[in-house]
Write a protein that holds these residues in place. Structure first.
Motif, PDB file in Angstrom:
ATOM      1  N   GLU A 112       7.293 -35.410 -14.439  1.00  0.00           N
ATOM      2  CA  GLU A 112       8.288 -34.453 -14.918  1.00  0.00           C
ATOM      3  C   GLU A 112       8.168 -33.116 -14.211  1.00  0.00           C
ATOM      4  O   GLU A 112       7.157 -32.841 -13.555  1.00  0.00           O
ATOM      5  CB  GLU A 112       8.094 -34.246 -16.428  1.00  0.00           C
ATOM      6  CG  GLU A 112       8.800 -35.304 -17.239  1.00  0.00           C
ATOM      7  CD  GLU A 112       8.391 -35.283 -18.696  1.00  0.00           C
ATOM      8  OE1 GLU A 112       7.823 -34.267 -19.149  1.00  0.00           O
ATOM      9  OE2 GLU A 112       8.646 -36.292 -19.370  1.00  0.00           O
ATOM     10  N   GLY A 114       7.151 -29.569 -13.502  1.00  0.00           N
ATOM     11  CA  GLY A 114       5.958 -28.829 -13.893  1.00  0.00           C
ATOM     12  C   GLY A 114       4.706 -29.678 -14.041  1.00  0.00           C
ATOM     13  O   GLY A 114       3.664 -29.192 -14.465  1.00  0.00           O
ATOM     14  N   ARG A 291      -4.195 -31.796 -16.214  1.00  0.00           N
ATOM     15  CA  ARG A 291      -3.196 -32.715 -15.651  1.00  0.00           C
ATOM     16  C   ARG A 291      -3.820 -34.094 -15.655  1.00  0.00           C
ATOM     17  O   ARG A 291      -5.012 -34.240 -15.369  1.00  0.00           O
ATOM     18  CB  ARG A 291      -2.864 -32.369 -14.210  1.00  0.00           C
ATOM     19  CG  ARG A 291      -2.372 -30.979 -14.009  1.00  0.00           C
ATOM     20  CD  ARG A 291      -1.016 -30.834 -14.598  1.00  0.00           C
ATOM     21  NE  ARG A 291      -0.972 -29.497 -15.197  1.00  0.00           N
ATOM     22  CZ  ARG A 291      -0.069 -28.580 -14.989  1.00  0.00           C
ATOM     23  NH1 ARG A 291       0.900 -28.860 -14.285  1.00  0.00           N
ATOM     24  NH2 ARG A 291      -0.125 -27.407 -15.522  1.00  0.00           N
TER      25      ARG A 291
HETATM   26  P1  ADP Z   1       6.332 -30.033 -10.144  1.00  0.00           P
HETATM   27  O1  ADP Z   1       6.392 -29.939  -8.651  1.00  0.00           O
HETATM   28  O2  ADP Z   1       5.783 -31.338 -10.627  1.00  0.00           O
HETATM   29  O3  ADP Z   1       7.591 -29.649 -10.825  1.00  0.00           O
HETATM   30  P2  ADP Z   1       4.459 -27.902  -9.829  1.00  0.00           P
HETATM   31  O4  ADP Z   1       3.554 -28.539  -8.851  1.00  0.00           O
HETATM   32  O5  ADP Z   1       5.397 -26.872  -9.314  1.00  0.00           O
HETATM   33  O6  ADP Z   1       5.263 -28.983 -10.650  1.00  0.00           O
HETATM   34  O7  ADP Z   1       3.532 -27.298 -10.968  1.00  0.00           O
HETATM   35  C1  ADP Z   1       3.727 -26.035 -11.499  1.00  0.00           C
HETATM   36  C2  ADP Z   1       2.529 -25.720 -12.370  1.00  0.00           C
HETATM   37  O8  ADP Z   1       1.372 -25.542 -11.550  1.00  0.00           O
HETATM   38  C3  ADP Z   1       2.689 -24.429 -13.115  1.00  0.00           C
HETATM   39  O9  ADP Z   1       3.341 -24.640 -14.333  1.00  0.00           O
HETATM   40  C4  ADP Z   1       1.243 -24.022 -13.318  1.00  0.00           C
HETATM   41  O10 ADP Z   1       0.720 -24.669 -14.435  1.00  0.00           O
HETATM   42  C5  ADP Z   1       0.533 -24.553 -12.108  1.00  0.00           C
HETATM   43  N1  ADP Z   1       0.301 -23.480 -11.130  1.00  0.00           N
HETATM   44  C6  ADP Z   1       1.099 -23.104 -10.135  1.00  0.00           C
HETATM   45  N2  ADP Z   1       0.583 -22.076  -9.452  1.00  0.00           N
HETATM   46  C7  ADP Z   1      -0.591 -21.780 -10.043  1.00  0.00           C
HETATM   47  C8  ADP Z   1      -1.625 -20.804  -9.835  1.00  0.00           C
HETATM   48  N3  ADP Z   1      -1.549 -19.912  -8.858  1.00  0.00           N
HETATM   49  N4  ADP Z   1      -2.679 -20.820 -10.649  1.00  0.00           N
HETATM   50  C9  ADP Z   1      -2.783 -21.708 -11.627  1.00  0.00           C
HETATM   51  N5  ADP Z   1      -1.845 -22.649 -11.897  1.00  0.00           N
HETATM   52  C10 ADP Z   1      -0.775 -22.685 -11.126  1.00  0.00           C
END
Ligand code: ADP
Ligand code: MG
Length: 320
Positions: A112, A114, A291
């Motif tokens: 999903e 995030g 995760r």
């Molecule tokens: P998807 O690509 O599956 O939609 P992402 O890989 O973009 O999801 O995941 C986003 C999540 O990664 C954020 O909600 C946060 O929890 C985590 N995240 C992103 N950047 C950081 C950071 N600098 N430090 C800690 N957690 C982070």
């Protein structure tokens, strides 16, 4: 692959290929016998201007020269040993992946919004640059970004923890925004020029399916979408195989309205994507900000899952 003769055979040795045809072929990317041996007839005709029957003969001759087809098991073993792994920075995740993300294969991360798919992509883009003794491949990266979610700032954070020079880490990543599915397919064809240099061992497509999903709406367009996705996946598979590079793609999930028990989410693209991927990883949010990465129907590893965290410095086994 073993060649029949000592002398290195080239495209110019094929029947019906004179210097000008060889030039046209090379300009279209058909500059090796292997490229011609695995080419589709239509592609070869349109890019070189030769007739159908000449193209057919060229493909056949290239296949004969390449001794494609069966190989002995020891040859397969040698090829398997050429397969390298890229660390994820999480020991638990590496273990689930049998050591890391493999070269010569497509790994699909689905989940999903995030769930961490893009984070995994960024982490691999940093880690592949590290030396082999640190789980890297001393290599550069090709990143096809379809959702405009590539963040150089995030690469800097991760490079810092990995002990890489931040400027070099950014310079080693070639990024292209894909504006629609056709553009995305064109970019993956163009990626071959970079892969040919041997400097790139990681190709990321984030997201594989978003454009396809947005452009082909409704039941009537489904088979067309699946056909195009199929073509796209096969090109990626060819690149993974020919250049022994790791291909990582991300995929969204949609909810299945008719599932009453179990997980009601399925990956977009269905069988087309699933069957072409060598590894499939289902990512989801777990307890306390963790995760969960689950390896789904892998050919050589039992179904397995692990817990990890996305931290300031990148993926980790611990919540830092
Ligand atoms: P998807 O690509 O599956 O939609 P992402 O890989 O973009 O999801 O995941 C986003 C999540 O990664 C954020 O909600 C946060 O929890 C985590 N995240 C992103 N950047 C950081 C950071 N600098 N430090 C800690 N957690 C982070
Ligand atoms: Mg994302």
């Amino acid at each position: 692959m073993v060649k029949k003769e000592e002398k290195e055979l080239t495209v110019a040795d094929l029947p019906g290929v004179g210097p000008s045809t060889a030039e046209k072929l090379a300009a279209a990317g058909f500059d090796t016998l292997l490229a011609i041996a695995v080419a589709s007839l239509g592609n070869l005709v349109s890019s070189s201007g030769v007739s159908d029957s000449v193209a057919r003969k060229m493909i056949q001759a290239a296949r004969d020269m390449m001794e494609m087809g069966f190989e002995t098991a020891d040859e397969v073993l040698t090829r398997r040993m050429a397969c390298k792994k890229i660390t994820t920075s999480s020991e638990a995740f590496d273990e689930v992946m049998g050591g890391g993300f493999e070269t010569g294969a497509i790994t699909e991360c689905y989940g999903e919004f995030g769930s961490g798919k893009t984070q995994v992509g960024h982490q691999l883009a940093v880690n592949v640059q590290r030396p082999e003794e640190e789980g890297g491949l001393n290599s550069k990266v090709i990143y096809i970004d379809t959702e405009n979610t590539f963040r150089p700032e995030r690469i800097l954070q991760m490079a810092k923890r990995a002990g890489l020079d931040p400027d070099t880490a950014l310079k080693n990543i070639k990024i292209a925004r894909a504006y629609n599915s056709d553009h995305q397919m064109l970019l993956s064809e163009k990626a071959e020029d970079l892969l040919k240099t041997g400097e790139y061992k990681l190709l990321i497509v984030d997201s594989l399916t978003a454009h396809f999903r947005a452009e082909y709406i409704g039941r009537g367009t489904l088979s067309e979408r699946q056909q195009k996705l199929n073509k796209h996946m096969h090109l990626l598979l060819k690149l993974a195989d020919m250049y022994n590079c790791c291909v990582m793609v991300t995929n969204q999930v949609m909810s299945k309205p008719n599932v009453m028990f179990g997980d009601p989410t399925v990956a977009i693209g269905g069988h087309v994507v699933g069957h072409s991927s060598t590894f499939r990883i289902y990512l989801r949010k777990g307890k306390k900000g963790s995760r969960v990465a689950k390896l789904v129907d892998s050919p050589n590893l039992p179904e397995n899952e692990c817990m990890m965290f996305v931290t300031e410095g990148g993926l980790s086994d611990k919540d830092e």
